[in-house]
Design a protein around this motif. Structure first.
Motif, PDB file in Angstrom:
ATOM      1  N   ARG A  98      67.313  26.968 -37.265  1.00 37.30           N
ATOM      2  CA  ARG A  98      68.268  26.937 -36.154  1.00 37.30           C
ATOM      3  C   ARG A  98      67.542  27.458 -34.929  1.00 37.30           C
ATOM      4  O   ARG A  98      66.955  28.539 -34.962  1.00 37.30           O
ATOM      5  CB  ARG A  98      69.474  27.819 -36.505  1.00 37.30           C
ATOM      6  N   VAL A  99      67.532  26.723 -33.832  1.00 35.80           N
ATOM      7  CA  VAL A  99      66.828  27.130 -32.617  1.00 35.80           C
ATOM      8  C   VAL A  99      67.812  27.763 -31.643  1.00 35.80           C
ATOM      9  O   VAL A  99      67.668  28.913 -31.251  1.00 35.80           O
ATOM     10  CB  VAL A  99      66.096  25.938 -31.968  1.00 35.80           C
ATOM     11  N   SER A 100      68.809  27.009 -31.222  1.00 27.01           N
ATOM     12  CA  SER A 100      69.799  27.495 -30.269  1.00 27.01           C
ATOM     13  C   SER A 100      70.925  28.162 -31.042  1.00 27.01           C
ATOM     14  O   SER A 100      71.509  27.569 -31.934  1.00 27.01           O
ATOM     15  CB  SER A 100      70.335  26.306 -29.468  1.00 27.01           C
ATOM     16  N   ARG A 113      72.134  32.972 -27.925  1.00 18.33           N
ATOM     17  CA  ARG A 113      70.965  32.578 -27.117  1.00 18.33           C
ATOM     18  C   ARG A 113      70.786  31.069 -27.190  1.00 18.33           C
ATOM     19  O   ARG A 113      70.224  30.541 -28.143  1.00 18.33           O
ATOM     20  CB  ARG A 113      69.713  33.261 -27.647  1.00 18.33           C
ATOM     21  N   ARG A 114      71.279  30.386 -26.194  1.00 18.97           N
ATOM     22  CA  ARG A 114      71.151  28.933 -26.135  1.00 18.97           C
ATOM     23  C   ARG A 114      69.765  28.568 -25.593  1.00 18.97           C
ATOM     24  O   ARG A 114      69.258  29.233 -24.692  1.00 18.97           O
ATOM     25  CB  ARG A 114      72.229  28.326 -25.236  1.00 18.97           C
ATOM     26  N   VAL A 115      69.172  27.528 -26.165  1.00 14.45           N
ATOM     27  CA  VAL A 115      67.846  27.088 -25.746  1.00 14.45           C
ATOM     28  C   VAL A 115      67.962  25.674 -25.186  1.00 14.45           C
ATOM     29  O   VAL A 115      68.301  24.740 -25.909  1.00 14.45           O
ATOM     30  CB  VAL A 115      66.849  27.103 -26.933  1.00 14.45           C
ATOM     31  N   TYR A 116      67.702  25.553 -23.882  1.00 15.02           N
ATOM     32  CA  TYR A 116      67.757  24.263 -23.204  1.00 15.02           C
ATOM     33  C   TYR A 116      66.357  23.869 -22.761  1.00 15.02           C
ATOM     34  O   TYR A 116      65.560  24.717 -22.373  1.00 15.02           O
ATOM     35  CB  TYR A 116      68.667  24.333 -21.973  1.00 15.02           C
ATOM     36  N   VAL A 117      66.065  22.577 -22.833  1.00 14.81           N
ATOM     37  CA  VAL A 117      64.771  22.071 -22.388  1.00 14.81           C
ATOM     38  C   VAL A 117      64.996  20.832 -21.531  1.00 14.81           C
ATOM     39  O   VAL A 117      65.987  20.124 -21.693  1.00 14.81           O
ATOM     40  CB  VAL A 117      63.836  21.722 -23.571  1.00 14.81           C
ATOM     41  N   ASN A 118      64.059  20.584 -20.611  1.00 16.78           N
ATOM     42  CA  ASN A 118      64.129  19.340 -19.852  1.00 16.78           C
ATOM     43  C   ASN A 118      63.313  18.281 -20.585  1.00 16.78           C
ATOM     44  O   ASN A 118      62.676  18.560 -21.600  1.00 16.78           O
ATOM     45  CB  ASN A 118      63.677  19.537 -18.402  1.00 16.78           C
ATOM     46  N   LYS A 119      63.307  17.075 -20.063  1.00 18.85           N
ATOM     47  CA  LYS A 119      62.666  15.961 -20.765  1.00 18.85           C
ATOM     48  C   LYS A 119      61.162  16.150 -20.957  1.00 18.85           C
ATOM     49  O   LYS A 119      60.584  15.582 -21.871  1.00 18.85           O
ATOM     50  CB  LYS A 119      62.934  14.650 -20.037  1.00 18.85           C
ATOM     51  N   ASP A 120      60.533  16.969 -20.117  1.00 17.19           N
ATOM     52  CA  ASP A 120      59.089  17.178 -20.224  1.00 17.19           C
ATOM     53  C   ASP A 120      58.712  18.271 -21.217  1.00 17.19           C
ATOM     54  O   ASP A 120      57.548  18.372 -21.597  1.00 17.19           O
ATOM     55  CB  ASP A 120      58.510  17.526 -18.850  1.00 17.19           C
ATOM     56  N   ASN A 121      59.661  19.099 -21.628  1.00 19.56           N
ATOM     57  CA  ASN A 121      59.367  20.234 -22.517  1.00 19.56           C
ATOM     58  C   ASN A 121      60.023  20.108 -23.884  1.00 19.56           C
ATOM     59  O   ASN A 121      60.256  21.111 -24.551  1.00 19.56           O
ATOM     60  CB  ASN A 121      59.820  21.536 -21.859  1.00 19.56           C
TER      61      ASN A 121
END
Length: 132
Positions: free
Chosen positions: A79-81, A85-93
């Motif tokens: 489980r990441v998010s 602690r929510r984990v958001y990334v953009n399309k490049d990451n």
């Protein structure tokens, strides 16, 4: 009693059943869990899934998949998010799991997608979990 993190419970039930070599596992149903089961089936981590109803409650029956030597196809679930602690990334990451051998599952504006599908569509979002 309400559950704090139903997605972590979903992943833990699959992990435990796979390690115990059970042929299937029943998990309380929700839309998000159904979408995760769809991704697991598409990526060939599980044989399939069914929605069953028992005493007016809905469950997702996940049919686990094993290699010829008896090892589970799913080596790991993480489980990441999390609720705290929510984990958001953009399309490049967008994260790569085991150099592309695993799958990162993401919640995007177009629904639940794998890392590869999100990258193709140029979408970022919340990283739900990693599967390998």
């Amino acid at each position: 009693m309400s559950m704090t993190d139903p997605i972590a419970d979903f992943l833990t039930r699959i992990r435990n059943a796979s390690r115990a070599k059970h042929p299937r596992v029943d998990i309380p149903a929700s839309k998000m869990k159904k979408e995760l089961a769809v991704i697991l089936a598409q990526e060939k981590f599980i044989k399939g899934y069914n929605i069953i109803e028992f005493e007016s409650r809905r469950f997702i029956r996940v049919l686990l998949k094993y290699q010829p030597d008896g090892q589970g196809v799913i080596a790991g679930l993480e489980r990441v998010s999390k609720p705290g602690r929510r984990v958001y990334v953009n399309k490049d990451n967008i994260p790569r799991v085991l150099n592309g051998l695993g799958v990162a599952v993401m919640s995007t504006s177009r629904g639940i997608l794998t890392d590869k599908m999100a990258k193709q569509q140029g979408l970022g979002g919340e990283v739900i979990c990693k599967i390998w």
